[in-house]
Design a protein around this motif. Structure first.
Motif, PDB file in Angstrom:
ATOM      1  N   ASN A  56     -10.247 -59.710  40.462  1.00 34.23           N
ATOM      2  CA  ASN A  56     -11.595 -60.263  40.380  1.00 34.23           C
ATOM      3  C   ASN A  56     -12.372 -60.011  41.672  1.00 34.23           C
ATOM      4  OD1 ASN A  56     -11.757 -61.949  37.717  1.00 34.23           O
ATOM      5  ND2 ASN A  56      -9.732 -62.399  38.560  1.00 34.23           N
ATOM      6  N   LYS A  57     -13.614 -60.427  41.689  1.00 36.63           N
ATOM      7  CA  LYS A  57     -14.496 -60.175  42.818  1.00 36.63           C
ATOM      8  C   LYS A  57     -14.071 -60.952  44.066  1.00 36.63           C
ATOM      9  CE  LYS A  57     -18.628 -59.325  39.983  1.00 36.63           C
ATOM     10  NZ  LYS A  57     -20.008 -59.783  39.668  1.00 36.63           N
ATOM     11  N   ASP A  58     -14.508 -60.438  45.225  1.00 32.48           N
ATOM     12  CA  ASP A  58     -14.271 -61.108  46.506  1.00 32.48           C
ATOM     13  C   ASP A  58     -15.355 -62.171  46.714  1.00 32.48           C
ATOM     14  OD1 ASP A  58     -12.431 -58.977  46.738  1.00 32.48           O
ATOM     15  OD2 ASP A  58     -13.928 -57.742  47.753  1.00 32.48           O
ATOM     16  N   HIS A  59     -15.401 -63.127  45.801  1.00 32.21           N
ATOM     17  CA  HIS A  59     -16.465 -64.123  45.797  1.00 32.21           C
ATOM     18  C   HIS A  59     -15.882 -65.526  45.750  1.00 32.21           C
ATOM     19  CE1 HIS A  59     -19.962 -61.432  44.140  1.00 32.21           C
ATOM     20  NE2 HIS A  59     -19.143 -60.743  44.917  1.00 32.21           N
ATOM     21  N   ILE A  60     -16.660 -66.486  46.261  1.00 28.89           N
ATOM     22  CA  ILE A  60     -16.384 -67.897  46.012  1.00 28.89           C
ATOM     23  C   ILE A  60     -17.521 -68.433  45.143  1.00 28.89           C
ATOM     24  CG2 ILE A  60     -15.047 -68.255  48.109  1.00 28.89           C
ATOM     25  CD1 ILE A  60     -17.550 -69.628  49.293  1.00 28.89           C
ATOM     26  N   ASP A  72     -22.860 -68.350  43.683  1.00 33.48           N
ATOM     27  CA  ASP A  72     -21.946 -67.209  43.623  1.00 33.48           C
ATOM     28  C   ASP A  72     -22.142 -66.451  44.941  1.00 33.48           C
ATOM     29  OD1 ASP A  72     -20.782 -64.707  43.286  1.00 33.48           O
ATOM     30  OD2 ASP A  72     -21.447 -64.467  41.225  1.00 33.48           O
ATOM     31  N   ILE A  73     -21.160 -66.555  45.842  1.00 31.75           N
ATOM     32  CA  ILE A  73     -21.312 -66.026  47.193  1.00 31.75           C
ATOM     33  C   ILE A  73     -20.247 -64.968  47.467  1.00 31.75           C
ATOM     34  CG2 ILE A  73     -21.350 -66.583  49.654  1.00 31.75           C
ATOM     35  CD1 ILE A  73     -22.142 -69.426  48.917  1.00 31.75           C
ATOM     36  N   LYS A  74     -20.682 -63.809  47.902  1.00 30.29           N
ATOM     37  CA  LYS A  74     -19.752 -62.739  48.267  1.00 30.29           C
ATOM     38  C   LYS A  74     -19.142 -63.046  49.632  1.00 30.29           C
ATOM     39  CE  LYS A  74     -19.415 -57.793  49.343  1.00 30.29           C
ATOM     40  NZ  LYS A  74     -18.094 -57.681  48.667  1.00 30.29           N
ATOM     41  N   VAL A  75     -17.830 -62.864  49.738  1.00 33.32           N
ATOM     42  CA  VAL A  75     -17.132 -63.051  51.012  1.00 33.32           C
ATOM     43  C   VAL A  75     -17.012 -61.690  51.682  1.00 33.32           C
ATOM     44  CG1 VAL A  75     -15.074 -63.940  52.148  1.00 33.32           C
ATOM     45  CG2 VAL A  75     -15.860 -64.986  50.007  1.00 33.32           C
ATOM     46  N   LYS A  76     -17.721 -61.508  52.781  1.00 36.76           N
ATOM     47  CA  LYS A  76     -17.741 -60.230  53.487  1.00 36.76           C
ATOM     48  C   LYS A  76     -16.476 -60.055  54.331  1.00 36.76           C
ATOM     49  CE  LYS A  76     -21.592 -58.998  55.446  1.00 36.76           C
ATOM     50  NZ  LYS A  76     -22.807 -59.070  56.307  1.00 36.76           N
ATOM     51  N   ALA A 120     -24.367 -71.689  54.073  1.00 33.78           N
ATOM     52  CA  ALA A 120     -24.730 -70.284  53.856  1.00 33.78           C
ATOM     53  C   ALA A 120     -26.213 -70.171  53.524  1.00 33.78           C
ATOM     54  CB  ALA A 120     -23.880 -69.696  52.740  1.00 33.78           C
ATOM     55  N   LYS A 121     -26.874 -69.186  54.149  1.00 40.89           N
ATOM     56  CA  LYS A 121     -28.315 -69.025  53.970  1.00 40.89           C
ATOM     57  C   LYS A 121     -28.676 -67.939  52.964  1.00 40.89           C
ATOM     58  CE  LYS A 121     -29.337 -70.768  58.593  1.00 40.89           C
ATOM     59  NZ  LYS A 121     -29.985 -70.487  59.915  1.00 40.89           N
ATOM     60  N   ASP A 122     -27.666 -67.172  52.544  1.00 42.80           N
ATOM     61  CA  ASP A 122     -27.927 -66.152  51.537  1.00 42.80           C
ATOM     62  C   ASP A 122     -26.717 -66.043  50.620  1.00 42.80           C
ATOM     63  OD1 ASP A 122     -26.029 -64.654  52.987  1.00 42.80           O
ATOM     64  OD2 ASP A 122     -27.599 -63.769  54.234  1.00 42.80           O
ATOM     65  N   GLU A 123     -26.591 -64.935  49.910  1.00 45.77           N
ATOM     66  CA  GLU A 123     -25.526 -64.796  48.922  1.00 45.77           C
ATOM     67  C   GLU A 123     -24.297 -64.084  49.483  1.00 45.77           C
ATOM     68  OE1 GLU A 123     -27.301 -62.975  45.529  1.00 45.77           O
ATOM     69  OE2 GLU A 123     -28.476 -64.750  44.995  1.00 45.77           O
ATOM     70  N   GLU A 124     -24.181 -64.061  50.808  1.00 45.04           N
ATOM     71  CA  GLU A 124     -23.005 -63.497  51.464  1.00 45.04           C
ATOM     72  C   GLU A 124     -22.570 -64.411  52.603  1.00 45.04           C
ATOM     73  OE1 GLU A 124     -23.559 -58.687  50.783  1.00 45.04           O
ATOM     74  OE2 GLU A 124     -24.093 -59.554  52.729  1.00 45.04           O
ATOM     75  N   ILE A 125     -21.272 -64.380  52.900  1.00 46.45           N
ATOM     76  CA  ILE A 125     -20.748 -65.186  53.996  1.00 46.45           C
ATOM     77  C   ILE A 125     -19.622 -64.415  54.673  1.00 46.45           C
ATOM     78  CG2 ILE A 125     -19.055 -66.441  52.571  1.00 46.45           C
ATOM     79  CD1 ILE A 125     -19.854 -68.979  54.180  1.00 46.45           C
ATOM     80  N   GLU A 126     -19.551 -64.500  55.992  1.00 50.72           N
ATOM     81  CA  GLU A 126     -18.554 -63.764  56.770  1.00 50.72           C
ATOM     82  C   GLU A 126     -17.187 -64.444  56.682  1.00 50.72           C
ATOM     83  OE1 GLU A 126     -18.838 -61.032  58.742  1.00 50.72           O
ATOM     84  OE2 GLU A 126     -21.004 -60.680  58.658  1.00 50.72           O
TER      85      GLU A 126
END
Length: 290
Positions: A56-60, A72-76, A120-126
């Motif tokens: 599955n996706k690298d998301h939380i 739905d946040i992508k984990v960078k 988180a301020k956008d749809e990605e997080i480090e």
């Protein structure tokens, strides 16, 4: 024909009135979470964070107790090799356990740390990467009787991760090992501090998730149809707790998500299979019957 009518009606009634045993259904989770494998709560706002496992996706994801998908946040800088568990620290930073290892072949066991996703301020997080290894494992994979190096269960406590292994030994001996790992960036040797033999039924006695209560007095471990509780422990070898309890849930499914809602209430999730599962359940510990 008349002989077929009653059985058919019986099937329809049963399917419309599912029996969840000692569990109470909270909601059906969004379809994106069919293979959910870990849950955590960072705020008492009737929402929770979830991850999916391998493939599955690298998301939380954040979902509500009403079953709605909220975030739905992508984990960078992270890869979902086999995400199997989700936990948090006292500051609500999340940790993703990428240590699923069914075949006991992996030498890249990883825990990803992400800052409290509510900020988180956008749809990605480090993500920050933490890696570890089991010093007892010498072969990849080991012999079938020594396949102890899979895990789907851990939690954070006082600067450390406590990880409970999932047994794949053949013949199955029911042992789970407890490992302690520093919750800090680096490559760490996991330290074995305890072991416990649950039972020798390979379908019922594998640990699939772990959680510790907010007051840090109770450890809960999850199986597909039961919960194991350990309390009144004097040190961090929780398996030596003076109070141990097994709760039969009277409901079997692929349960992999576990966290405490409060000191007396557990939330449990399972994967979807056909038209069943992919649910969030509640278990009130003060009301269980053994």
């Amino acid at each position: 024909m008349k002989k077929l009518v009653l059985p058919l009606l019986y099937v329809i009634v049963i399917s419309c009135n599912p029996n969840y045993g000692q569990l109470s259904l909270v909601t059906r989770l969004p379809k994106e979470l069919k293979e959910n494998s870990g849950i955590a709560i960072t705020a008492q706002d009737s929402t929770l964070w979830l991850i999916n496992d391998s493939g599955n996706k690298d998301h939380i994801y954040r979902a509500g107790f009403d079953g709605k998908m909220l975030e739905d946040i992508k984990v960078k800088h992270a890869k979902n090799v086999d995400w199997e568990e989700l936990t948090k620290d006292d500051d609500n930073n999340l940790y993703i356990g990428d240590f699923g290892n069914n075949k006991n072949k992996r030498d890249d066991l990883t825990i990803y740390r992400i800052a409290n996703p509510e900020t988180a301020k956008d749809e990605e997080i480090e993500a920050e990467k933490i890696t570890f290894y089991y010093p007892e494992q010498k072969d990849f994979p080991p012999k079938k009787k020594h396949k102890y190096y899979d895990a789907e269960a851990f939690f954070y406590l006082d600067g450390y991760f406590y990880l409970f292994t999932k047994n794949h030994s053949r013949p199955f001996d029911g042992i789970s090992f407890l490992y302690k790992i520093p919750a800090e960036k680096g490559h760490h040797k996991a330290r074995r501090i305890g072991e416990y033999t649950f039972c020798t039924d390979k379908d019922q006695c594998k640990v699939t998730a772990a959680a510790i209560s907010p007051d840090k007095k109770t450890v809960a471990l999850l199986g597909h149809d039961r919960i194991w509780l350990f309390s009144a422990f004097e040190n961090d070898n929780f398996f030596e707790a003076s109070v141990q309890e097994t709760i039969a849930l009277h409901h079997a499914s692929q349960k992999e998500g576990l966290c405490f809602l409060d000191n007396n209430t557990l939330l449990i999730s399972d994967e979807g299979k056909g038209s069943s599962g992919r649910n969030l359940y509640k278990l009130e510990l003060g009301k269980v019957k053994n």
